[in-house]
Design a protein around this motif. Structure first.
Motif, PDB file in Angstrom:
ATOM      1  N   LEU A   1       0.821  -1.217   0.000  1.00  0.00           N
ATOM      2  CA  LEU A   1       0.000   0.000   0.000  1.00  0.00           C
ATOM      3  C   LEU A   1       0.852   1.264   0.000  1.00  0.00           C
ATOM      4  O   LEU A   1       0.336   2.359  -0.197  1.00  0.00           O
ATOM      5  N   LEU A   2       2.151   1.112   0.215  1.00  0.00           N
ATOM      6  CA  LEU A   2       3.084   2.246   0.214  1.00  0.00           C
ATOM      7  C   LEU A   2       3.977   2.244  -1.016  1.00  0.00           C
ATOM      8  O   LEU A   2       4.814   3.135  -1.167  1.00  0.00           O
ATOM      9  N   THR A   3       3.799   1.261  -1.888  1.00  0.00           N
ATOM     10  CA  THR A   3       4.683   1.080  -3.041  1.00  0.00           C
ATOM     11  C   THR A   3       4.186   1.888  -4.237  1.00  0.00           C
ATOM     12  O   THR A   3       3.019   1.746  -4.640  1.00  0.00           O
ATOM     13  N   PRO A   4       5.024   2.742  -4.827  1.00  0.00           N
ATOM     14  CA  PRO A   4       4.591   3.546  -5.975  1.00  0.00           C
ATOM     15  C   PRO A   4       4.248   2.682  -7.180  1.00  0.00           C
ATOM     16  O   PRO A   4       4.800   1.594  -7.376  1.00  0.00           O
ATOM     17  N   ASP A   5       3.316   3.196  -7.997  1.00  0.00           N
ATOM     18  CA  ASP A   5       2.959   2.519  -9.241  1.00  0.00           C
ATOM     19  C   ASP A   5       3.911   2.948 -10.349  1.00  0.00           C
ATOM     20  O   ASP A   5       4.943   3.581 -10.100  1.00  0.00           O
ATOM     21  N   ALA A   6       3.557   2.612 -11.590  1.00  0.00           N
ATOM     22  CA  ALA A   6       4.430   2.925 -12.721  1.00  0.00           C
ATOM     23  C   ALA A   6       4.617   4.431 -12.893  1.00  0.00           C
ATOM     24  O   ALA A   6       5.624   4.879 -13.455  1.00  0.00           O
ATOM     25  N   ASP A   7       3.662   5.215 -12.407  1.00  0.00           N
ATOM     26  CA  ASP A   7       3.770   6.672 -12.504  1.00  0.00           C
ATOM     27  C   ASP A   7       4.480   7.282 -11.307  1.00  0.00           C
ATOM     28  O   ASP A   7       4.565   8.507 -11.181  1.00  0.00           O
ATOM     29  N   GLY A   8       4.955   6.433 -10.408  1.00  0.00           N
ATOM     30  CA  GLY A   8       5.674   6.931  -9.245  1.00  0.00           C
ATOM     31  C   GLY A   8       4.785   7.395  -8.108  1.00  0.00           C
ATOM     32  O   GLY A   8       5.258   8.076  -7.191  1.00  0.00           O
ATOM     33  N   ILE A   9       3.507   7.037  -8.127  1.00  0.00           N
ATOM     34  CA  ILE A   9       2.558   7.483  -7.108  1.00  0.00           C
ATOM     35  C   ILE A   9       2.148   6.285  -6.258  1.00  0.00           C
ATOM     36  O   ILE A   9       1.663   5.275  -6.784  1.00  0.00           O
ATOM     37  N   ALA A  10       2.337   6.396  -4.956  1.00  0.00           N
ATOM     38  CA  ALA A  10       1.925   5.344  -4.033  1.00  0.00           C
ATOM     39  C   ALA A  10       0.508   5.619  -3.557  1.00  0.00           C
ATOM     40  O   ALA A  10       0.111   6.776  -3.413  1.00  0.00           O
ATOM     41  N   PRO A  11      -0.292   4.564  -3.310  1.00  0.00           N
ATOM     42  CA  PRO A  11      -1.630   4.802  -2.763  1.00  0.00           C
ATOM     43  C   PRO A  11      -1.583   5.647  -1.486  1.00  0.00           C
ATOM     44  O   PRO A  11      -2.381   6.567  -1.299  1.00  0.00           O
ATOM     45  N   TYR A  12      -0.631   5.331  -0.606  1.00  0.00           N
ATOM     46  CA  TYR A  12      -0.472   6.060   0.652  1.00  0.00           C
ATOM     47  C   TYR A  12       0.999   6.432   0.803  1.00  0.00           C
ATOM     48  O   TYR A  12       1.885   5.633   0.513  1.00  0.00           O
ATOM     49  N   VAL A  13       1.246   7.634   1.266  1.00  0.00           N
ATOM     50  CA  VAL A  13       2.607   8.151   1.275  1.00  0.00           C
ATOM     51  C   VAL A  13       3.435   7.555   2.402  1.00  0.00           C
ATOM     52  O   VAL A  13       4.660   7.457   2.296  1.00  0.00           O
ATOM     53  N   ALA A  14       2.777   7.135   3.504  1.00  0.00           N
ATOM     54  CA  ALA A  14       3.534   6.618   4.642  1.00  0.00           C
ATOM     55  C   ALA A  14       2.608   5.898   5.602  1.00  0.00           C
ATOM     56  O   ALA A  14       1.381   6.029   5.547  1.00  0.00           O
ATOM     57  N   GLN A  15       3.228   5.132   6.511  1.00  0.00           N
ATOM     58  CA  GLN A  15       2.502   4.410   7.558  1.00  0.00           C
ATOM     59  C   GLN A  15       3.159   4.677   8.902  1.00  0.00           C
ATOM     60  O   GLN A  15       4.385   4.781   8.997  1.00  0.00           O
ATOM     61  N   TRP A  16       2.330   4.794   9.939  1.00  0.00           N
ATOM     62  CA  TRP A  16       2.859   4.801  11.300  1.00  0.00           C
ATOM     63  C   TRP A  16       3.596   3.487  11.517  1.00  0.00           C
ATOM     64  O   TRP A  16       3.004   2.410  11.388  1.00  0.00           O
ATOM     65  N   ASN A  17       4.867   3.572  11.875  1.00  0.00           N
ATOM     66  CA  ASN A  17       5.682   2.360  12.030  1.00  0.00           C
ATOM     67  C   ASN A  17       5.703   1.956  13.507  1.00  0.00           C
ATOM     68  O   ASN A  17       6.607   2.318  14.263  1.00  0.00           O
ATOM     69  N   ASP A  18       4.692   1.186  13.914  1.00  0.00           N
ATOM     70  CA  ASP A  18       4.633   0.724  15.298  1.00  0.00           C
ATOM     71  C   ASP A  18       5.835  -0.146  15.643  1.00  0.00           C
ATOM     72  O   ASP A  18       6.271  -0.185  16.803  1.00  0.00           O
ATOM     73  N   ASP A  19       6.376  -0.858  14.666  1.00  0.00           N
ATOM     74  CA  ASP A  19       7.534  -1.716  14.943  1.00  0.00           C
ATOM     75  C   ASP A  19       8.691  -0.904  15.506  1.00  0.00           C
ATOM     76  O   ASP A  19       9.347  -1.305  16.472  1.00  0.00           O
ATOM     77  N   ALA A  20       8.965   0.246  14.884  1.00  0.00           N
ATOM     78  CA  ALA A  20      10.069   1.087  15.348  1.00  0.00           C
ATOM     79  C   ALA A  20       9.782   1.604  16.754  1.00  0.00           C
ATOM     80  O   ALA A  20      10.670   1.627  17.617  1.00  0.00           O
ATOM     81  N   HIS A  21       8.533   2.022  16.982  1.00  0.00           N
ATOM     82  CA  HIS A  21       8.189   2.502  18.324  1.00  0.00           C
ATOM     83  C   HIS A  21       8.384   1.412  19.361  1.00  0.00           C
ATOM     84  O   HIS A  21       8.985   1.633  20.428  1.00  0.00           O
ATOM     85  N   HIS A  22       7.863   0.211  19.088  1.00  0.00           N
ATOM     86  CA  HIS A  22       7.909  -0.859  20.082  1.00  0.00           C
ATOM     87  C   HIS A  22       9.357  -1.255  20.407  1.00  0.00           C
ATOM     88  O   HIS A  22       9.698  -1.473  21.583  1.00  0.00           O
ATOM     89  N   ALA A  23      10.193  -1.337  19.385  1.00  0.00           N
ATOM     90  CA  ALA A  23      11.590  -1.683  19.629  1.00  0.00           C
ATOM     91  C   ALA A  23      12.275  -0.605  20.466  1.00  0.00           C
ATOM     92  O   ALA A  23      13.007  -0.906  21.421  1.00  0.00           O
TER      93      ALA A  23
END
Length: 600
Positions: free
Chosen positions: A295-317
């Motif tokens: 869902l964060l990966t750009p398509d052929a035009d370089g546009i991602a469905p969503y620009v970013a995600q809250w990274n809970d993994d980084a917070h938890h670590a």
């Protein structure tokens, strides 16, 4: 889809008329009632809709009467008396906007400041702090959900009228004034939207439009049937309301894993972007426990469905490294926490398809190493990670101050997009508790449910200890969570505020311009509680960060040599001297911008 095709809401037509619509396929009779005593009948169409053009002016209070039951307009732009009261007819073009040339800011310039409007004092109180936040180096404020909900206080995730800002925070025009002021100070405004469910109280839609919801509901309330075209259209219109009519700059989709399939989320983002002005910087963000990198990966035009995600993994670590906690979902990060943090810095998610044991014995996540670092939003604290603790403690009272200084440096001087939670900039020690205002039966169920949830944590396994958990229904739980942003601070708070200001200045001057095209080069654990990471910036320089959240370590612990020049920041102040003396200082962070070869 615009207001004229959406089968909900009230639209001004001019000449003293307004069009009123309600999709109520399960209703036999729908009427329109005004606070002045008028009651008019709506005509039914063949698709479950009911409509009427009637004399009305901005400010008029109205509601629908469905088979004798008064109900609010689900697309009401303002409420008087909450979901049980009157909807207010508004003129969307009446507010005199001033920031006419604002088009937003590119994503790589984003530094997010998340806040709860009620605990901050309301729309006007937030607006008063905009100049100070901008001066500090914040570039975006994110408002926890604003949708109207029952009662006098709450987090907002139990909203039932998604278009109507909760009246306890102020009027729609006061919200517009906040957004306008933010734009004049070059701050973006993001809104947290909840499209996975409606709250358990004040939701009248289920009584006359059952197909709007899944029959089985969800643990948070009534789950929306996003596969239904009317529901999708309603949500799309709501998103466009926030982005166009209210002129916000982005949306955070709460608990996207509970909204529907990834295919729906991708389709919804595409429809939304197709309806927006392409000259504006509009940012769509996710909270997604599934870690779906696709869902964060750009398509052929370089546009991602969503620009970013809250990274809970980084917070938890990071939380495990700072506090040593291992209960609940922290158990999935307790072993090799430094390695998991290093993977977040180098590849995005810590879990990219591995079993999320022992928290959940099933695979979690997708490979994310191909994504740019700015596709991840990192934080030390947010509303969830503080407020969903039994006692609502902030890291300020859980971790050593020096370790927090090092963590702030790691957060603000690395490429992922940083998020601060209100008060974090001065080291606020007051808790942020979970608070509600529900009818007694529902309040009791929520109170008991929270105590049962925390019974799985060692500190609260004993019922006597569970009694220490603040009652979310008690007004004191809200009062304890309120902030005084303009209050005088002690010396420790002033020092923390100065540190955050310095770090944000360094980020603005040295990192932001070089973030587009940035890529991670390597990241590795250093001992049990440290990390060493490096990125290649757009201008060719290498950003190197060494952070240690534990006791001092021998320099021989390092997995690679360090740059000889280009030291940008160090905490504590003598960290570089100690490092040269062959030890990595305790609770330290050092940052270099190096023109030489990579460390690998």
């Amino acid at each position: 889809m615009n207001d004229r095709t959406l089968p909900f809401g009230a639209t001004l037509l001019g000449n003293g008329l307004a069009r009123f619509r309600l999709w109520a396929p399960d209703a036999a009779v729908v009427q329109l009632a005004f606070a002045d005593g008028r009651i008019l009948s709506l005509a039914r169409d063949g698709a479950g809709g009911h409509g009427l053009d009637a004399p009305a002016r901005p400010g008029d209070r109205y509601r629908f009467v469905v088979d004798g039951q008064p109900v609010p307009d689900p697309a009401s732009r303002a409420q008087h008396g909450g979901p049980d009261g009157w909807s207010i007819l508004t003129d969307p073009d009446a507010y005199p906007w001033e920031a006419h040339d604002w088009r937003g800011r590119p994503w790589h310039e984003t530094v997010i400041y998340e806040l709860h409007v009620g605990a901050y004092g309301g729309f006007d109180a937030v607006r008063e702090q905009v100049p100070a936040l901008a001066q500090l180096g914040i570039t975006a404020i994110e408002l926890m959900p604003l949708a109207a909900f029952p009662g006098e206080r709450g987090w907002g995730y139990d909203g039932v009228l998604p278009f109507a800002p909760f009246e306890g925070y102020g009027t729609p025009d006061q919200l517009k004034a906040l957004i306008d002021t933010a734009h004049r100070h070059r701050l973006q405004v993001f809104i947290d939207v909840v499209y996975n469910h409606f709250g358990p109280a004040g939701n009248y839609l289920h009584g006359y439009a059952r197909d709007f919801f899944h029959r089985d509901g969800s643990g948070w309330g009534t789950q929306l049937n996003v596969a239904h075209p009317v529901v999708e259209g309603f949500l799309l219109a709501n998103a466009l309301f926030w982005l166009d009519e209210m002129r916000c700059d982005g949306l955070r989709f709460d608990a996207a894993h509970a909204v529907g399939s990834p295919a729906f989320l991708r389709h919804f983002a595409a429809r939304l972007r197709a309806a927006l002005d392409p000259d504006r910087h509009i940012h769509l963000m996710l909270e997604n426990a599934d870690n779906r990198a696709s869902l964060l990966t750009p398509d052929a035009d370089g546009i991602a469905p969503y620009v970013a995600q809250w990274n809970d993994d980084a917070h938890h670590a990071l939380h495990v490294l700072l506090t040593g906690e291992r209960d609940g979902y922290y158990a999935a990060f307790a072993d090799h926490a430094a390695q998991r943090l290093a993977r977040c810095l180098g590849e995005g998610f810590a879990y990219q398809g591995e079993p999320y044991a022992p928290w959940q014995d099933r695979p979690r996540g997708e490979p994310s190493g191909h994504l740019p670092p700015t596709a991840f939003i990192h934080c030390l604290q947010n509303h969830d990670q503080i407020g969903n603790r039994a006692l609502g403690e902030r890291l300020t009272v859980l971790a050593p101050p020096a370790a927090l200084d090092a963590a702030l440096a790691l957060l603000l001087l690395t490429p992922p997009i940083p998020l601060l939670f209100m008060g974090e900039e001065w080291g606020e020690t007051a808790p942020f508790l979970y608070f509600i205002d529900h009818a007694p039966e529902l309040a009791t169920a929520i109170r008991d449910g929270r105590r049962e949830e925390f019974a799985h944590f060692g500190a609260f396994a004993d019922p006597a200890q569970q009694a220490r958990i603040p009652d979310p229904q008690a007004p004191d739980s809200f009062e304890a969570s309120r902030l005084a942003p303009a209050a005088a601070r002690d010396s420790a708070a002033q020092q923390r505020l100065a540190l955050v200001g310095l770090l944000l200045t360094l980020r603005r001057d040295y990192l932001m311009p070089a973030l587009p095209g940035c890529r991670a080069l390597a990241a590795a654990a250093v001992g049990e509680r440290g990390v060493l990471a490096q990125w290649r910036l757009r201008d060719g320089r290498v950003l190197v960060v060494l952070a240690n959240f534990g006791p001092a370590l021998p320099r021989g612990t390092l997995p690679a040599p360090l740059p000889e020049h280009g030291l940008l920041f160090q905490t504590p102040p003598d960290a570089a001297t100690a490092l040269n003396a062959t030890r990595i200082p305790a609770h330290s962070c050092l940052v270099w911008l190096d023109h030489g070869e990579t460390l690998r």
